[in-house]
Design a protein around this motif. Sequence first.
Motif, PDB file in Angstrom:
ATOM      1  N   LEU A  56       0.840  -1.203   0.000  1.00 25.45           N
ATOM      2  CA  LEU A  56       0.000   0.000   0.000  1.00 25.45           C
ATOM      3  C   LEU A  56       0.870   1.246   0.000  1.00 25.45           C
ATOM      4  N   GLU A  57       1.865   1.242   0.873  1.00 28.76           N
ATOM      5  CA  GLU A  57       2.752   2.405   0.997  1.00 28.76           C
ATOM      6  C   GLU A  57       3.587   2.600  -0.261  1.00 28.76           C
ATOM      7  N   ALA A  58       3.963   1.479  -0.908  1.00 27.32           N
ATOM      8  CA  ALA A  58       4.763   1.564  -2.138  1.00 27.32           C
ATOM      9  C   ALA A  58       3.892   1.775  -3.376  1.00 27.32           C
ATOM     10  N   ARG A  59       2.556   1.761  -3.173  1.00 25.24           N
ATOM     11  CA  ARG A  59       1.599   1.955  -4.278  1.00 25.24           C
ATOM     12  C   ARG A  59       1.759   0.869  -5.354  1.00 25.24           C
ATOM     13  N   ILE A  60       1.816  -0.392  -4.890  1.00 28.00           N
ATOM     14  CA  ILE A  60       2.006  -1.531  -5.792  1.00 28.00           C
ATOM     15  C   ILE A  60       0.809  -2.482  -5.704  1.00 28.00           C
ATOM     16  N   LEU A  61       0.339  -2.924  -6.844  1.00 26.36           N
ATOM     17  CA  LEU A  61      -0.676  -3.978  -6.911  1.00 26.36           C
ATOM     18  C   LEU A  61       0.066  -5.285  -7.197  1.00 26.36           C
ATOM     19  N   ARG A  62       0.150  -6.147  -6.183  1.00 28.48           N
ATOM     20  CA  ARG A  62       0.949  -7.369  -6.295  1.00 28.48           C
ATOM     21  C   ARG A  62       0.110  -8.583  -5.882  1.00 28.48           C
ATOM     22  N   HIS A  63       0.251  -9.686  -6.612  1.00 32.81           N
ATOM     23  CA  HIS A  63      -0.509 -10.894  -6.280  1.00 32.81           C
ATOM     24  C   HIS A  63       0.005 -11.507  -4.983  1.00 32.81           C
ATOM     25  N   VAL A  64      -0.885 -12.216  -4.295  1.00 33.97           N
ATOM     26  CA  VAL A  64      -0.537 -12.811  -3.002  1.00 33.97           C
ATOM     27  C   VAL A  64       0.286 -14.073  -3.181  1.00 33.97           C
ATOM     28  N   SER A  65      -0.150 -14.949  -4.097  1.00 35.07           N
ATOM     29  CA  SER A  65       0.525 -16.231  -4.276  1.00 35.07           C
ATOM     30  C   SER A  65       0.392 -16.683  -5.725  1.00 35.07           C
ATOM     31  N   PRO A  66       1.146 -17.725  -6.113  1.00 35.02           N
ATOM     32  CA  PRO A  66       1.025 -18.234  -7.494  1.00 35.02           C
ATOM     33  C   PRO A  66      -0.387 -18.710  -7.837  1.00 35.02           C
ATOM     34  N   ALA A  67      -1.209 -18.992  -6.809  1.00 37.31           N
ATOM     35  CA  ALA A  67      -2.594 -19.422  -7.050  1.00 37.31           C
ATOM     36  C   ALA A  67      -3.409 -18.333  -7.752  1.00 37.31           C
ATOM     37  N   PHE A  68      -2.875 -17.112  -7.773  1.00 37.13           N
ATOM     38  CA  PHE A  68      -3.507 -16.005  -8.514  1.00 37.13           C
ATOM     39  C   PHE A  68      -3.846 -16.442  -9.934  1.00 37.13           C
ATOM     40  N   ALA A  69      -2.931 -17.210 -10.549  1.00 34.85           N
ATOM     41  CA  ALA A  69      -3.065 -17.588 -11.963  1.00 34.85           C
ATOM     42  C   ALA A  69      -4.159 -18.628 -12.194  1.00 34.85           C
ATOM     43  N   GLU A  70      -4.794 -19.105 -11.126  1.00 36.07           N
ATOM     44  CA  GLU A  70      -5.852 -20.107 -11.287  1.00 36.07           C
ATOM     45  C   GLU A  70      -7.208 -19.484 -11.611  1.00 36.07           C
ATOM     46  N   ASP A  71      -7.346 -18.181 -11.408  1.00 37.80           N
ATOM     47  CA  ASP A  71      -8.641 -17.523 -11.585  1.00 37.80           C
ATOM     48  C   ASP A  71      -8.544 -16.432 -12.647  1.00 37.80           C
ATOM     49  N   PRO A  72      -9.084 -16.666 -13.859  1.00 36.21           N
ATOM     50  CA  PRO A  72      -8.966 -15.689 -14.943  1.00 36.21           C
ATOM     51  C   PRO A  72      -9.660 -14.364 -14.654  1.00 36.21           C
ATOM     52  N   LEU A  73     -10.673 -14.376 -13.786  1.00 35.59           N
ATOM     53  CA  LEU A  73     -11.370 -13.125 -13.480  1.00 35.59           C
ATOM     54  C   LEU A  73     -10.436 -12.107 -12.845  1.00 35.59           C
TER      55      LEU A  73
END
Length: 409
Positions: free
Chosen positions: A116-133
Amino acid sequence: MQIFKVGGAVRDRLLGIPVTDVDRVVVGATTEQMVAQGFRPVGADFPVFLHPKTGEEYALARTERKSGRGYGGFTFHASPDVTLEEDLIRRDLTINAMAEDDQQNLTDPYHGQRDLEARILRHVSPAFAEDPLRVLRVARFAARYASLGFTVAPETLELMRQLSESGELQALTAERSWKEISRALMEDQPQVFIQVLRDCGALKELMPEVDALFGVPQPEVHHPEIDTGLHTLSVLEQSALHKQPLTVRWACLLHDLGKGLTPEEEWPRHIAHEHTGLKLIKAVNERFKAPKDCQELALLVGKYHTHCHRALELKASTLLELLQSFDVYRRPQRFEEFIGACEMDARGRKGLEQRSYPQADYLRGAAQAAREVAVQPLLEKGFKGPELGEALKRERLKALKAYKDKASA
């Protein structure tokens, strides 16, 4: 049993912006315990409950596992053994994977506050890639928080690119896609949503008609920005700056699709792009099952936006035809939205964002002149049926000629 606020409520409080939605997770409870305390179960997919007094949603902590294609291809596991950290890791972005208790004690196992402080949108884990939405969701968050300086982390953009290339986006339902698209278009910087989708290759998969506009030149005398794709982004940006409704923003996105079909040898001119684009606008409308008002306005703007730009030069008969096409007598709001979209089109050009657009008031005046033609005198003269329609048309044409003469005097 422990209850935590999670996701957007925590994120937005830390950002210092108004909290609109509050999601709560319950750790260490069973369905039976929730029901015993008066909570009402809702939803068949996973255990969500409504509070007996406030009606707010409470979800049992759960884990999820990929079991098929698309957004719905998951199996969920909820039990008292699931920890808060296990629930948070299944979320999309680190800034959405924080929780706090009633005393605002923060649980942040995946460094969301740091991002939040660095103003970055970053995925939590590799499981991010399992959901196309999530490709659409991240692009939407990028649009929402662009004004605060947020950008997508390179490694997250790479995962989004892999998802886009995998074919998984095709498994998204029209309804889920439209929900994200429509919400993104109503953000403060909707053009960022389209740009992020393009950066990760998703635009080419979801809206190839829009993606095809990038790199297509237009005459510099009318379009100092030259590139049709960049022009579309600028028009979308203007629509947000001028607080236009969703119908107008959707029309702004699709208005120039015909230019993507112009043969290269005809560049930078795009003769009859208004008509060639209609089949593409219709295809995009149907693909996402856009609401009827959005579909109708997009097609009308695509077909008639150059009429609006040339409004002051139009013959009275052409002006009448335009007004009839919009049914300005019964649906004045739709014509107003058409004018709004065309004004955004005129302003979405490099260096011309502040220029005046006299066509807007001119067309409003023309519509008023046509509306003021009274039916009663024609009825009193004995006109009825088709003859009445023709007589009304003649009187409106007369009124528009008088309006044009007065305006040019």
